[in-house]
Design an enzyme around this catalytic site. Structure first.
Site, PDB file in Angstrom:
ATOM      1  N   ASP A  98      -4.680   4.840  59.618  1.00 58.06           N
ATOM      2  CA  ASP A  98      -5.854   4.182  59.854  1.00 58.06           C
ATOM      3  C   ASP A  98      -6.390   2.998  59.527  1.00 58.06           C
ATOM      4  OD1 ASP A  98      -9.062   4.258  59.858  1.00 58.06           O
ATOM      5  OD2 ASP A  98      -9.103   6.460  60.262  1.00 58.06           O
ATOM      6  N   PHE A 117     -13.843   8.899  64.468  1.00 55.63           N
ATOM      7  CA  PHE A 117     -13.297   9.740  63.453  1.00 55.63           C
ATOM      8  C   PHE A 117     -12.724  10.980  64.175  1.00 55.63           C
ATOM      9  CE2 PHE A 117     -13.641  12.964  60.157  1.00 55.63           C
ATOM     10  CZ  PHE A 117     -12.839  12.432  59.025  1.00 55.63           C
ATOM     11  N   VAL A 118     -11.470  11.529  63.952  1.00 58.52           N
ATOM     12  CA  VAL A 118     -10.831  12.728  64.755  1.00 58.52           C
ATOM     13  C   VAL A 118     -10.639  13.530  63.391  1.00 58.52           C
ATOM     14  CG1 VAL A 118     -10.070  11.568  66.669  1.00 58.52           C
ATOM     15  CG2 VAL A 118      -8.516  11.346  64.574  1.00 58.52           C
ATOM     16  N   ARG A 141      -8.882  21.632  60.280  1.00 59.73           N
ATOM     17  CA  ARG A 141      -7.271  21.314  60.053  1.00 59.73           C
ATOM     18  C   ARG A 141      -6.693  22.462  61.214  1.00 59.73           C
ATOM     19  NH1 ARG A 141      -6.175  17.667  55.785  1.00 59.73           N
ATOM     20  NH2 ARG A 141      -7.286  18.123  53.940  1.00 59.73           N
ATOM     21  N   LYS A 186      -4.470   4.258  64.666  1.00 59.03           N
ATOM     22  CA  LYS A 186      -5.600   3.604  64.995  1.00 59.03           C
ATOM     23  C   LYS A 186      -5.943   1.990  64.553  1.00 59.03           C
ATOM     24  CE  LYS A 186      -9.371   6.439  63.617  1.00 59.03           C
ATOM     25  NZ  LYS A 186     -10.516   6.959  62.841  1.00 59.03           N
ATOM     26  N   GLU A 238       3.451  11.347  58.741  1.00 61.53           N
ATOM     27  CA  GLU A 238       2.186  11.037  58.454  1.00 61.53           C
ATOM     28  C   GLU A 238       1.321  11.580  59.823  1.00 61.53           C
ATOM     29  OE1 GLU A 238      -0.554  11.269  56.880  1.00 61.53           O
ATOM     30  OE2 GLU A 238      -0.402   9.651  55.821  1.00 61.53           O
ATOM     31  N   ASP A 239       0.028  11.948  59.633  1.00 61.31           N
ATOM     32  CA  ASP A 239      -0.686  12.464  60.644  1.00 61.31           C
ATOM     33  C   ASP A 239      -1.474  11.071  61.384  1.00 61.31           C
ATOM     34  OD1 ASP A 239      -2.105  12.422  58.197  1.00 61.31           O
ATOM     35  OD2 ASP A 239      -3.841  13.707  59.146  1.00 61.31           O
ATOM     36  N   ASP A 254      -8.872  16.728  58.907  1.00 59.56           N
ATOM     37  CA  ASP A 254      -9.931  17.447  58.495  1.00 59.56           C
ATOM     38  C   ASP A 254     -11.203  16.541  58.261  1.00 59.56           C
ATOM     39  OD1 ASP A 254      -9.163  16.041  55.874  1.00 59.56           O
ATOM     40  OD2 ASP A 254     -10.665  17.208  54.791  1.00 59.56           O
ATOM     41  N   LYS A 270      -2.499  16.477  52.756  1.00 61.63           N
ATOM     42  CA  LYS A 270      -2.262  17.469  53.456  1.00 61.63           C
ATOM     43  C   LYS A 270      -2.369  17.465  54.980  1.00 61.63           C
ATOM     44  CE  LYS A 270      -5.386  19.659  50.202  1.00 61.63           C
ATOM     45  NZ  LYS A 270      -6.845  20.434  50.267  1.00 61.63           N
TER      46      LYS A 270
HETATM   47  C1  PRP Z   1      -5.827  10.850  55.558  1.00 59.28           C
HETATM   48  C2  PRP Z   1      -4.666  10.858  56.334  1.00 59.28           C
HETATM   49  C3  PRP Z   1      -3.638   9.746  55.937  1.00 59.28           C
HETATM   50  C4  PRP Z   1      -4.813   8.889  55.495  1.00 59.28           C
HETATM   51  C5  PRP Z   1      -4.961   7.658  56.551  1.00 59.28           C
HETATM   52  O1  PRP Z   1      -5.467  11.423  54.446  1.00 59.28           O
HETATM   53  O2  PRP Z   1      -3.594  12.240  56.614  1.00 59.28           O
HETATM   54  O3  PRP Z   1      -2.981  10.171  54.925  1.00 59.28           O
HETATM   55  O4  PRP Z   1      -6.096   9.635  55.503  1.00 59.28           O
HETATM   56  O5  PRP Z   1      -6.075   6.749  56.209  1.00 59.28           O
HETATM   57  P1  PRP Z   1      -5.876   5.358  55.801  1.00 59.28           P
HETATM   58  O6  PRP Z   1      -4.772   4.728  56.807  1.00 59.28           O
HETATM   59  O7  PRP Z   1      -7.128   4.792  55.962  1.00 59.28           O
HETATM   60  O8  PRP Z   1      -5.519   5.209  54.305  1.00 59.28           O
HETATM   61  P2  PRP Z   1      -6.724  11.859  53.569  1.00 59.28           P
HETATM   62  O9  PRP Z   1      -6.871  10.751  52.346  1.00 59.28           O
HETATM   63  O10 PRP Z   1      -7.981  12.213  54.147  1.00 59.28           O
HETATM   64  O11 PRP Z   1      -6.010  13.229  52.673  1.00 59.28           O
HETATM   65  P3  PRP Z   1      -5.688  14.568  53.491  1.00 59.28           P
HETATM   66  O12 PRP Z   1      -4.305  14.172  54.146  1.00 59.28           O
HETATM   67  O13 PRP Z   1      -5.287  15.630  52.294  1.00 59.28           O
HETATM   68  O14 PRP Z   1      -6.681  15.126  54.640  1.00 59.28           O
END
Ligand code: PRP
Length: 184
Positions: free
Chosen positions: A105, A154-155, A167, A133, A101-102, A161, A45
């Site tokens: 990580d 952690f942002v 969010r 990151k 993508e947001d 979220d 999301k």
């Molecule tokens: C978060 C974010 C990326 C992912 C990045 O999604 O939106 O999709 O983590 O992390 P990574 O590089 O360590 O894989 P999350 O799984 O928290 O779901 P969300 O987008 O629904 O919050």
């Protein structure tokens, strides 16, 4: 910028900084895809806020589609196992896909998406992330468009979220570690 909840220890990116960078990214993307049919693939999301700002700044035709994956399950650390929760509605075959993508990580989510989508015969496949990151990366990810490189904290906010909260903040902030240390 709206008032920070007390759980936010530091504002990392203000709404103005974000909007300025989104415009720059959109200009770059518009130029690259001027004569191509573009499909933005938003990763649910977290990327919806970024998607909605980015697409409105694009000066080229674009379709949008959504895919949902999850590995964090509301936690601060990734489980490392990426699950497909909802697939694209349209076929990716023959399309110029740009993953929106947001944050990247560890890279596990993007690695999964790149492997998944590349097997489905897109015409091209590129990556656009608002945040990168690098200090947290566990696997190499080729990034075509990147908004900001950020420290290993952690942002939340601007779509991101912790346990579905924050969010809707219009900025990106660092979450007070006490919030997740207490609740873990
Ligand atoms: C978060 C974010 C990326 C992912 C990045 O999604 O939106 O999709 O983590 O992390 P990574 O590089 O360590 O894989 P999350 O799984 O928290 O779901 P969300 O987008 O629904 O919050």
């Amino acid at each position: 910028m709206r008032k920070s909840p007390k759980d936010i220890v530091r504002v990392l990116l203000t709404p103005e900084q974000i909007q300025r960078r989104v415009k720059e990214l959109a200009a770059e993307i518009s130029a690259d895809y001027r004569r191509k049919e573009l499909t933005l693939v938003s990763i649910l999301k977290g990327s919806v806020v970024f998607l909605s700002d980015l697409m409105r700044q694009l000066d080229c035709h674009c379709a949008i589609d959504f895919i949902a994956v999850s590995s964090y399950r509301g936690q601060v650390n990734t489980s490392g196992v990426v699950r497909l929760i909802m697939d694209l509605r349209e076929t990716p075959v023959g399309k110029n896909l740009l993953i929106v993508e947001d944050i990247i990580d560890t890279g596990y989510t993007m690695d999964y998406l790149l492997r998944n989508l590349s097997t489905r015969q897109p015409k091209s496949l590129k990556v656009c992330t608002l945040l990168d990151k690098p200090a947290a990366r566990r696997i190499f990810i080729p990034i075509d468009y990147c908004g900001f490189s950020i420290p290993n904290e952690f942002v939340v906010g601007y779509g991101m979220d912790y346990r579905e909260k924050y969010r809707n903040l219009d900025y990106v902030g660092v979450l007070n570690p006490r919030i997740y240390e207490v609740k873990r």
